[in-house]
Design a protein around this motif. Structure first.
Motif, short mmCIF file in Angstrom:
data_model
loop_
_atom_site.label_atom_id
_atom_site.label_comp_id
_atom_site.label_asym_id
_atom_site.label_seq_id
_atom_site.Cartn_x
_atom_site.Cartn_y
_atom_site.Cartn_z
N GLU A 57 -7.83 -31.88 -38.70
CA GLU A 57 -6.88 -31.29 -39.31
C GLU A 57 -7.30 -29.74 -39.20
O GLU A 57 -8.29 -29.36 -39.43
CB GLU A 57 -6.63 -31.51 -40.74
CG GLU A 57 -5.33 -30.69 -41.49
CD GLU A 57 -5.05 -30.99 -42.90
OE1 GLU A 57 -4.47 -30.14 -43.52
OE2 GLU A 57 -5.27 -32.26 -43.19
N LEU A 58 -6.08 -28.77 -38.82
CA LEU A 58 -6.01 -27.39 -38.60
C LEU A 58 -5.78 -26.59 -39.71
O LEU A 58 -4.46 -27.11 -39.94
CB LEU A 58 -5.69 -27.14 -37.24
CG LEU A 58 -5.86 -25.52 -37.07
CD1 LEU A 58 -5.88 -25.79 -35.17
CD2 LEU A 58 -4.58 -24.91 -37.25
N MET A 59 -6.54 -25.82 -40.26
CA MET A 59 -5.93 -24.99 -41.41
C MET A 59 -6.13 -23.34 -40.94
O MET A 59 -7.10 -22.80 -40.02
CB MET A 59 -6.79 -25.04 -42.57
CG MET A 59 -6.61 -26.53 -43.17
SD MET A 59 -7.80 -26.47 -44.69
CE MET A 59 -7.01 -28.04 -45.10
N GLU A 86 -8.73 -16.28 -39.33
CA GLU A 86 -9.54 -17.29 -39.01
C GLU A 86 -8.71 -18.56 -39.17
O GLU A 86 -7.81 -18.72 -39.87
CB GLU A 86 -10.67 -17.20 -40.03
CG GLU A 86 -11.55 -15.98 -39.92
CD GLU A 86 -12.78 -15.84 -40.63
OE1 GLU A 86 -13.91 -15.26 -40.28
OE2 GLU A 86 -12.73 -16.39 -41.66
N ILE A 87 -9.22 -19.71 -38.43
CA ILE A 87 -8.81 -20.89 -38.61
C ILE A 87 -10.15 -21.81 -38.53
O ILE A 87 -11.21 -21.62 -38.28
CB ILE A 87 -7.97 -21.37 -37.36
CG1 ILE A 87 -8.96 -21.56 -35.96
CG2 ILE A 87 -6.93 -20.47 -37.00
CD1 ILE A 87 -8.34 -22.05 -34.91
N LEU A 88 -9.71 -23.04 -39.30
CA LEU A 88 -10.84 -24.24 -39.44
C LEU A 88 -10.10 -25.28 -38.83
O LEU A 88 -9.03 -25.46 -38.85
CB LEU A 88 -10.90 -24.53 -40.78
CG LEU A 88 -11.52 -23.46 -41.98
CD1 LEU A 88 -11.53 -24.19 -43.32
CD2 LEU A 88 -12.76 -23.01 -41.41
N VAL A 89 -10.98 -25.91 -37.87
CA VAL A 89 -10.53 -27.36 -37.58
C VAL A 89 -11.63 -28.44 -38.20
O VAL A 89 -12.57 -28.22 -37.88
CB VAL A 89 -10.68 -27.55 -36.00
CG1 VAL A 89 -10.32 -28.74 -35.46
CG2 VAL A 89 -9.85 -26.56 -35.43
N PHE A 137 -1.73 -27.38 -39.48
CA PHE A 137 -1.14 -28.45 -38.57
C PHE A 137 -1.76 -29.88 -38.91
O PHE A 137 -3.03 -30.14 -38.99
CB PHE A 137 -1.68 -28.25 -37.18
CG PHE A 137 -1.05 -26.84 -36.42
CD1 PHE A 137 0.30 -26.97 -35.71
CD2 PHE A 137 -1.80 -25.56 -36.86
CE1 PHE A 137 0.67 -25.75 -35.26
CE2 PHE A 137 -1.08 -24.48 -36.17
CZ PHE A 137 0.07 -24.61 -35.64
N SER A 138 -0.88 -30.86 -38.94
CA SER A 138 -1.20 -32.19 -39.22
C SER A 138 -0.39 -33.27 -38.33
O SER A 138 0.72 -33.03 -37.90
CB SER A 138 -1.21 -32.42 -40.62
OG SER A 138 -0.08 -33.07 -40.83
#
Length: 164
Positions: free
Chosen positions: A80-82, A117-120, A142-143
């Motif tokens: 999952e991407l935040m 910033e993004i987290l995967v 994104f899910s």
């Protein structure tokens, strides 16, 4: 007389590639190549972020530390991407507990994401919804659509309190 239970406190810390490694990847988009034109600039990830095509979502949050985490969800079939895309930082709590069971309070860590910033998050990583750092804001995610429903499960030995 019965002693009151004390809630475990988790101090949120900056998400860096090193501190976030066991959960997935953190990227500051503005560290990547910038494309620009008249009145605009654009950055994107260097590679794929998701396992397959994804849905885009936005969440409005008005809870900020200190706050309690009582339940988490996880996705065993996909990452999952935040995205922290507004003007305000966000906080996310995660746990690398065994994905076959529930998230464990002793495994919880909290990370601060700055705008851009993004987290995967890797498959099987337990996570709470992101929260605001200091005032109401939005974050994006994104899910993937899978046959695995997103169900928040109670945190074992919890709750935990997220603080700054």
């Amino acid at each position: 007389m019965k002693e009151a239970n004390s809630m475990k406190q988790i101090k949120a810390k900056r998400a860096t590639p090193e501190s976030f490694r066991k959960y997935g990847v953190v990227t500051r988009l503005t560290d990547n190549t910038c494309f620009q034109g008249e009145g605009w600039k654009c950055w994107m990830t260097d590679g794929d972020c998701m396992d397959q095509p994804a849905h885009f979502g936005m969440t409005y949050v008005k809870t900020y530390p200190p706050y309690s985490v009582t339940a988490m969800e996880r996705h065993t079939k996909t990452r999952e991407l935040m995205v922290c895309g507004n003007d305000r930082p966000i906080v996310v709590a995660l746990a690398a507990s065994d994905p076959a069971g529930h998230a464990q309070a002793e495994d919880v860590e909290a990370f601060i994401l700055e705008p851009g910033e993004i987290l995967v998050i890797d498959k099987g990583i337990w996570h709470d919804a992101c929260r605001a750092l200091d005032c109401a804001t939005h974050y994006y995610f994104f899910s993937l659509e899978t046959d695995e429903p997103a169900v928040f499960q109670p945190l074992d030995n919890g709750p935990v309190e997220i603080v700054l």
